[in-house]
Scaffold this active site. Structure first.
Site, PDB file in Angstrom:
ATOM      1  N   SER A 260       0.825  -1.211   0.000  1.00 21.75           N
ATOM      2  CA  SER A 260       0.000   0.000   0.000  1.00 21.75           C
ATOM      3  C   SER A 260       0.863   1.266   0.000  1.00 21.75           C
ATOM      4  CB  SER A 260      -0.950  -0.040   1.197  1.00 21.75           C
ATOM      5  OG  SER A 260      -1.894   1.002   1.142  1.00 21.75           O
ATOM      6  N   ASP A 587      -8.854  -3.177  -6.224  1.00 25.47           N
ATOM      7  CA  ASP A 587      -8.759  -4.118  -5.100  1.00 25.47           C
ATOM      8  C   ASP A 587      -9.552  -3.645  -3.890  1.00 25.47           C
ATOM      9  OD1 ASP A 587      -7.286  -2.055  -4.039  1.00 25.47           O
ATOM     10  OD2 ASP A 587      -5.457  -3.204  -3.703  1.00 25.47           O
ATOM     11  N   HIS A 640      -7.635  -5.420  -0.793  1.00 24.50           N
ATOM     12  CA  HIS A 640      -6.398  -4.681  -0.551  1.00 24.50           C
ATOM     13  C   HIS A 640      -5.570  -5.252   0.601  1.00 24.50           C
ATOM     14  CE1 HIS A 640      -3.755  -1.275  -0.914  1.00 24.50           C
ATOM     15  NE2 HIS A 640      -3.934  -0.934   0.347  1.00 24.50           N
TER      16      HIS A 640
END
Length: 685
Positions: A260, A587, A640
């Site tokens: 991320s 995602d 995610h």
């Protein structure tokens, strides 16, 4: 739980029971005249009983009753689940547990080769208290973030105060020191039972990894990237750790696995480590080539995420919009007066890291009022056969006619539109906006003095300016920065000293040696490391936030957020618009455009962003929800965070860590339309 029920009983049950005796114990009156005084007395008593009965019925259900029942249901559910968790066997008959990737690959003979460094993203790393105010007594070195979160319920305002940073410096407020939790435990679990890195760490351990060749590069994710070095020397410590692992593991290069926001944090690190001091780490231009074998970016937010815009603008996202659509008053209750979103905004606007996630590249990447790279995207993925793609992993063999066939193209480039109609009409019909003409404060009345303490920067805006912002206007990736600078001037002035969001015209310009450009892949060069590999690993097949329909908040009271996502804005069946949010493929957090464009185009081959032709690979993972509750969050999830438990992703990481190259694990595996989108973007290479 017992104390809550006792409180409810004292307040509402016992007074009612005492009234019950008063209602039915009628006084004894001699009935001297059957049609006279006695009958009148009985009538009066009956009326009084009916009146008291109505009062009793009125008192029977109040807000405290609802709260008690909700808390009771939640506690009961947790106790039942906890009981089942501890009483059921690890494996149930008829439900075999699939073999983990680590166990299977160990049986194939895989062993550790390259040291592994894990870099967590935003909010997933734990934070602990080292110094605090009197309200935080007893919390020394206890987790304020990433744990049980019990302090939210015990002392919520104190908790928020200690998680906030200084509004001018972006560093510690006076008398408060909150620091990142060190070690692998910093981000293995976000909360009890909710894994982040734990499954990947466990599988690495199964093929032989341990503390000497595996490291979690924890940092305070609230700070700007350069401030993690200024305050905590986090970048220096990461440089030293990688050098130590390189030497103690037979001079084997390191495999870095960021997730991320950790992806752009490590991008900043690579530029920092090779830059000369005092701004950089002084490692020299060959440091990355010497120490890094591969960078396996998971769920990369290379070019930002639109949800960062809604977070700064109104402290919202699709989940809040959905709650408001279901029950518009639940977050604005006049009874509870929680003002949850206002408190969240007050704290989060002190976190400079959120600004690092704003969309990068402007209209050239994200689209303008009439165009976007995702034009023609269909949100009805099941009907398009998205999840039924064959097992062939080569993107050249995927279904080319899957998308780009819808009735009306969605204007995704309008990241914020005030009104559903504004998000759809042609651009000549939209009014122009000039923030220079808007007054920041009312001249007639001092709005801040009437509100008392200033909570957010909205308390300093004039009502006239707020109305002008919303008048049928739409904002693209370029103009929304003007909008954010107007509604959050202090935050943007502080954070934009650390981050930039444009596209470089000339990367050889000396100005790009400044650290504010280092986390933007469109304004910095990759290191000269031709043997290094860069992977982009992300999930696809989940509707992901791309743009928003806003409206004015009906509340005009002080200390309230004047804008909100219009949860009533919905499209037709199969439309990409739902509860005021336009969705694209991604995602659930990062759109495919942000996760895949750099490896698909910006860094593909020898470009001005990749001068040494570092090999890049895209590995996409089709989202498949868990088939049953026994699968937990799923072993084939593309979400995610849940993708960290995806067995295919774990296998890719383990194989590269054990020495495999990108070509040996299969090269590109693409299911989305990232290649077509990249062709539509005019990016100078």
């Amino acid at each position: 739980m017992a104390s809550i029920l006792r409180f409810r009983k004292l307040c509402y049950v016992e007074p009612c029971s005492s009234l019950k005796f008063q209602y039915f114990e009628t006084p004894k009156i001699e009935n001297r005249d059957e049609g006279g005084v006695g009958s009148k007395t009985e009538n009066l008593l009956e009326k009084k009983q009916r009146k008291n009965k109505n009062k009793k019925q009125h008192r029977e259900w109040r807000c405290i009753d609802s709260c008690c029942w909700v808390i009771g249901y939640m506690c009961t559910t947790c106790w039942v689940l906890l009981f089942l968790y501890h009483s059921l066997p690890a494996t149930l008959t008829g439900f075999p547990v699939p073999e983990s990737p680590g166990t299977r690959l160990k049986a194939e003979g895989l062993t550790p080769l390259h040291p592994v460094v894990l870099v967590p993203g935003i909010v997933t790393g734990g934070l602990e208290l080292w110094e605090g105010r009197p309200c935080a007594e007893g919390l020394f070195r206890k987790r304020l973030w990433g744990g049980g979160f019990t302090e939210i319920f015990k002392r919520p305002l104190c908790w928020l105060e200690h998680l906030s940073l200084h509004n001018e410096t972006g560093l510690d407020p006076p008398g408060i020191r909150v620091r990142a939790v060190p070690g692998l435990v910093a981000a293995d679990y976000f909360a009890p039972g909710y894994f982040v890195w734990a499954v990947l760490i466990e599988n690495l351990a199964k093929i032989g990894y341990e503390g000497k060749n595996m490291h979690m590069a924890a940092y305070d994710w609230r700070l700007s990237f350069q401030n993690t070095e200024i305050r905590d020397q986090a970048l220096t410590r990461l440089k030293s750790k990688i050098e130590l692992m390189y030497v103690t593991n037979g001079h084997k290069k390191v495999v870095v696995v960021p997730h991320s926001m950790g992806v752009i944090y490590f991008l900043h690190f690579m530029k920092w480590v090779e830059s000369p001091p005092p701004m950089g780490g002084g490692g020299g231009p060959s440091w990355c080539a010497k120490h890094i074998k591969a960078i396996m970016n998971i769920g990369p937010a290379f070019l930002g995420v639109p949800k960062a815009v809604s977070n700064i603008f109104s402290a919202e996202g699709k989940d809040v919009a959905y709650i408001r659509a279901m029950d518009p008053g639940v977050l604005d209750s006049e009874i509870l007066r929680l003002q949850t979103l206002e408190h969240v905004m007050r704290a989060s606007r002190t976190w400079d890291s959120i600004v690092s996630l704003l969309p990068k590249g402007g209209d050239s990447i994200w689209g303008n009022l009439d165009w976007s790279p995702e034009d023609g995207h269909s949100c009805d993925l099941a009907k398009k056969g998205y999840l039924q793609t064959s097992g062939d992993t080569n993107f050249n063999n995927r279904d080319e006619n899957r998308v780009f066939q819808v009735k009306e193209p969605v204007k995704y480039g309008r990241i914020i539109s005030f009104g559903k109609e504004t998000s759809q009409i042609s651009s000549p019909q939209l009014p122009r906006h000039d923030f220079k003409d808007l007054p920041h404060k009312d001249s007639a009345t001092n709005f801040t003095s009437s509100c008392g303490e200033v909570w957010t920067e909205y308390d300093e805006l004039s009502r006239q300016s707020i109305r002008k912002i919303t008048e049928n206007k739409a904002y693209t990736a370029q103009t929304l920065f003007d909008l954010l600078r107007f509604v959050a001037p202090k935050m943007m002035q502080r954070a934009e000293a650390h981050f930039s969001h444009g596209i470089a015209d000339n990367l050889d310009d000396p100005k790009y040696a400044h650290y504010k450009y280092w986390s933007n892949p469109l304004e910095t060069k990759l290191p000269v490391a031709p043997d290094m590999e860069i992977y982009s690993l992300y999930g696809v097949g989940i509707p992901t936030e791309r743009s928003y329909v806003y409206k004015m908040s009906p509340s005009d009271k002080c200390k309230s957020i004047p804008f909100r996502i219009d949860g009533s804005a919905d499209g037709e069946a199969g439309s990409c618009l739902k509860n005021g949010v336009y969705f694209v493929d991604g995602d659930d957090s990062v759109p495919v455009l942000s996760a895949g464009l750099m490896c698909a185009k910006g860094w593909r081959g020898r470009t001005r962003f990749n001068p040494s032709d570092i090999a890049t690979y895209i590995r996409e993972y089709q989202h498949k929800p868990p088939a049953s509750l026994l699968e937990g969050r799923g072993i084939e999830s593309g979400a995610h965070v849940d993708i960290m438990g995806n067995v295919a992703l774990i296998e890719d990481v383990l194989r590269v860590s054990a020495g495999a190259t990108g070509a040996q694990i299969g090269g590109d595996r693409i299911y989305s339309d990232i290649m077509r989108m990249s062709e539509r973007i005019n990016l100078q290479l």
